[in-house]
Scaffold this active site. Structure first.
Site, PDB file in Angstrom:
ATOM      1  CE  LYS A  50      -8.195  -0.160   0.172  1.00 59.29           C
ATOM      2  NZ  LYS A  50      -7.168  -1.088   0.721  1.00 59.29           N
ATOM      3  CE1 TYR A  60      -4.551  -1.842  -4.322  1.00 59.58           C
ATOM      4  CE2 TYR A  60      -6.668  -2.722  -5.027  1.00 59.58           C
ATOM      5  CZ  TYR A  60      -5.911  -1.984  -4.143  1.00 59.58           C
ATOM      6  OH  TYR A  60      -6.522  -1.368  -3.072  1.00 59.58           O
ATOM      7  NE  ARG A  98       1.208   5.088   0.662  1.00 59.38           N
ATOM      8  CZ  ARG A  98       0.881   3.837   0.384  1.00 59.38           C
ATOM      9  NH1 ARG A  98      -0.224   3.565  -0.294  1.00 59.38           N
ATOM     10  NH2 ARG A  98       1.627   2.848   0.777  1.00 59.38           N
ATOM     11  CB  THR A 121      -0.376  -2.042   4.204  1.00 53.84           C
ATOM     12  OG1 THR A 121       0.322  -1.341   3.172  1.00 53.84           O
ATOM     13  CG2 THR A 121      -1.373  -3.003   3.585  1.00 53.84           C
ATOM     14  NE  ARG A 140      -4.623   2.211   4.591  1.00 50.28           N
ATOM     15  CZ  ARG A 140      -3.788   1.917   3.601  1.00 50.28           C
ATOM     16  NH1 ARG A 140      -2.474   1.938   3.798  1.00 50.28           N
ATOM     17  NH2 ARG A 140      -4.256   1.603   2.413  1.00 50.28           N
ATOM     18  CG  ASN A 192      -6.140  -0.958   4.277  1.00 47.72           C
ATOM     19  OD1 ASN A 192      -7.044  -0.809   3.452  1.00 47.72           O
ATOM     20  ND2 ASN A 192      -4.921  -1.343   3.953  1.00 47.72           N
ATOM     21  CG  HIS A 234      -5.973   2.996  -3.211  1.00 41.96           C
ATOM     22  ND1 HIS A 234      -4.846   2.209  -3.259  1.00 41.96           N
ATOM     23  CD2 HIS A 234      -5.814   3.946  -4.170  1.00 41.96           C
ATOM     24  CE1 HIS A 234      -4.055   2.659  -4.233  1.00 41.96           C
ATOM     25  NE2 HIS A 234      -4.620   3.710  -4.798  1.00 41.96           N
ATOM     26  CD  GLU A 254      -2.985   4.198  -7.967  1.00 42.79           C
ATOM     27  OE1 GLU A 254      -3.632   4.885  -7.137  1.00 42.79           O
ATOM     28  OE2 GLU A 254      -2.218   3.276  -7.624  1.00 42.79           O
TER      29      GLU A 254
HETATM   30  P1  ADP Z   1      -1.375  -0.008   0.413  1.00 47.00           P
HETATM   31  O1  ADP Z   1      -2.887   0.044   0.258  1.00 47.00           O
HETATM   32  O2  ADP Z   1      -0.958   0.373   1.803  1.00 47.00           O
HETATM   33  O3  ADP Z   1      -0.634   0.750  -0.659  1.00 47.00           O
HETATM   34  P2  ADP Z   1      -0.623  -2.463  -0.990  1.00 47.00           P
HETATM   35  O4  ADP Z   1      -0.602  -1.661  -2.247  1.00 47.00           O
HETATM   36  O5  ADP Z   1       0.589  -3.261  -0.655  1.00 47.00           O
HETATM   37  O6  ADP Z   1      -0.952  -1.545   0.279  1.00 47.00           O
HETATM   38  O7  ADP Z   1      -1.843  -3.481  -1.016  1.00 47.00           O
HETATM   39  C1  ADP Z   1      -3.114  -3.079  -1.478  1.00 47.00           C
HETATM   40  C2  ADP Z   1      -4.175  -3.541  -0.517  1.00 47.00           C
HETATM   41  O8  ADP Z   1      -4.185  -4.980  -0.486  1.00 47.00           O
HETATM   42  C3  ADP Z   1      -3.984  -3.129   0.934  1.00 47.00           C
HETATM   43  O9  ADP Z   1      -4.443  -1.842   1.228  1.00 47.00           O
HETATM   44  C4  ADP Z   1      -4.772  -4.197   1.668  1.00 47.00           C
HETATM   45  O10 ADP Z   1      -6.169  -3.950   1.640  1.00 47.00           O
HETATM   46  C5  ADP Z   1      -4.484  -5.439   0.815  1.00 47.00           C
HETATM   47  N1  ADP Z   1      -3.313  -6.197   1.280  1.00 47.00           N
HETATM   48  C6  ADP Z   1      -2.009  -5.893   1.048  1.00 47.00           C
HETATM   49  N2  ADP Z   1      -1.185  -6.813   1.587  1.00 47.00           N
HETATM   50  C7  ADP Z   1      -1.983  -7.733   2.168  1.00 47.00           C
HETATM   51  C8  ADP Z   1      -1.746  -8.950   2.878  1.00 47.00           C
HETATM   52  N3  ADP Z   1      -0.502  -9.394   3.109  1.00 47.00           N
HETATM   53  N4  ADP Z   1      -2.810  -9.647   3.331  1.00 47.00           N
HETATM   54  C9  ADP Z   1      -4.056  -9.217   3.111  1.00 47.00           C
HETATM   55  N5  ADP Z   1      -4.357  -8.106   2.433  1.00 47.00           N
HETATM   56  C10 ADP Z   1      -3.347  -7.343   1.972  1.00 47.00           C
HETATM   57 MG    MG Z   2      -0.432   0.381  -2.716  1.00 47.99          MG
END
Ligand code: ADP
Ligand code: MG
Length: 204
Positions: free
Chosen positions: A17, A57, A122, A128, A139, A159, A162, A173
């Site tokens: 990112k 997303y 992962r 996350t 992360r 973080n 992705h 994706e």
């Molecule tokens: P991951 O990237 O761990 O798969 P998600 O798919 O749930 O997580 O969410 C995508 C991205 O959105 C996260 O990596 C993070 O940057 C952001 N994100 C997710 N949940 C939150 C939240 N509650 N508040 C702020 N940002 C969030």
């Molecule tokens: Mg995700």
């Protein structure tokens, strides 16, 4: 089992990112996936559009619900009040913040291939929220953000990376970010040691 369905052929999408690029962590992140034995089959730098980010997303129709529920559970586990009781309301705000975050600078998109690539990536990437994820993950080791900070400041969690969540999503994706001719089928020599059934080419 045919070669096509063998677990070693699994592919997954990783995106460094904008904060990962700005922190000069591209090389470090790549080496985390390389050293476990995964093979890089595509890579490019680009500045995504907001449309690309929203489509990415929402490729999984369940993402809005799951991500909202994850935030509610995290708050409950910490004895805190979630930002809303409605998972979809939470995700609507996250998506706006995510589009700003992911388009704020260049990102590096990659495809990694190898045995159980989705779950291995992962595991190496971590959960996350950097604050609550394990030490030893990307992360957990390279960034210190939290839901408390991202909620306070009205922004997405930073973080660094992705990583696709499930094998079913990875194909969609990868197609979203790469065309077929950007993916290279090739062999690296260490695959012989990782995957050969009989390690019979070692002695002279
Ligand atoms: P991951 O990237 O761990 O798969 P998600 O798919 O749930 O997580 O969410 C995508 C991205 O959105 C996260 O990596 C993070 O940057 C952001 N994100 C997710 N949940 C939150 C939240 N509650 N508040 C702020 N940002 C969030
Ligand atoms: Mg995700």
């Amino acid at each position: 089992m045919t070669t096509k369905t063998h677990p070693r052929k699994e592919r997954t999408l990783v995106i460094v990112k904008p904060d990962g690029v700005q922190r000069s962590l591209v090389g470090e992140i790549i080496s985390r996936y390389e050293r476990v034995g995964l093979k890089l089959v595509a890579m490019k730098m680009l500045v995504p559009t907001k449309e690309m980010v929203e489509q990415h997303y929402t490729l999984d129709p369940e993402w809005r619900r799951i991500t909202g529920e994850k935030r509610i559970k995290n708050a409950r586990d910490k004895g805190q009040k979630p930002p809303s009781e409605d998972p979809l309301e939470i995700t609507a705000a996250i998506l706006v913040h995510l589009k700003n975050y992911m388009t704020s600078g260049p990102v590096v998109a990659m495809v990694w291939e190898g045995a159980h690539a989705v779950s291995i990536v992962r595991k190496i990437t971590g959960g996350t929220e950097p604050l609550s994820t394990d030490v030893g993950t990307i992360r957990g080791d390279y960034v210190l953000d939290s839901y408390t900070m991202s909620d306070t400041d009205g922004r997405a969690i930073r973080n660094l990376v992705h990583a696709t969540g499930t094998p079913a999503e990875s194909e969609k994706e990868i197609k979203h970010w790469f065309s077929e001719n950007e993916l290279t089928n090739y062999t690296i020599v260490q695959e012989k040691i990782l995957y050969d059934v009989n390690l019979d080419g070692i002695f002279e």
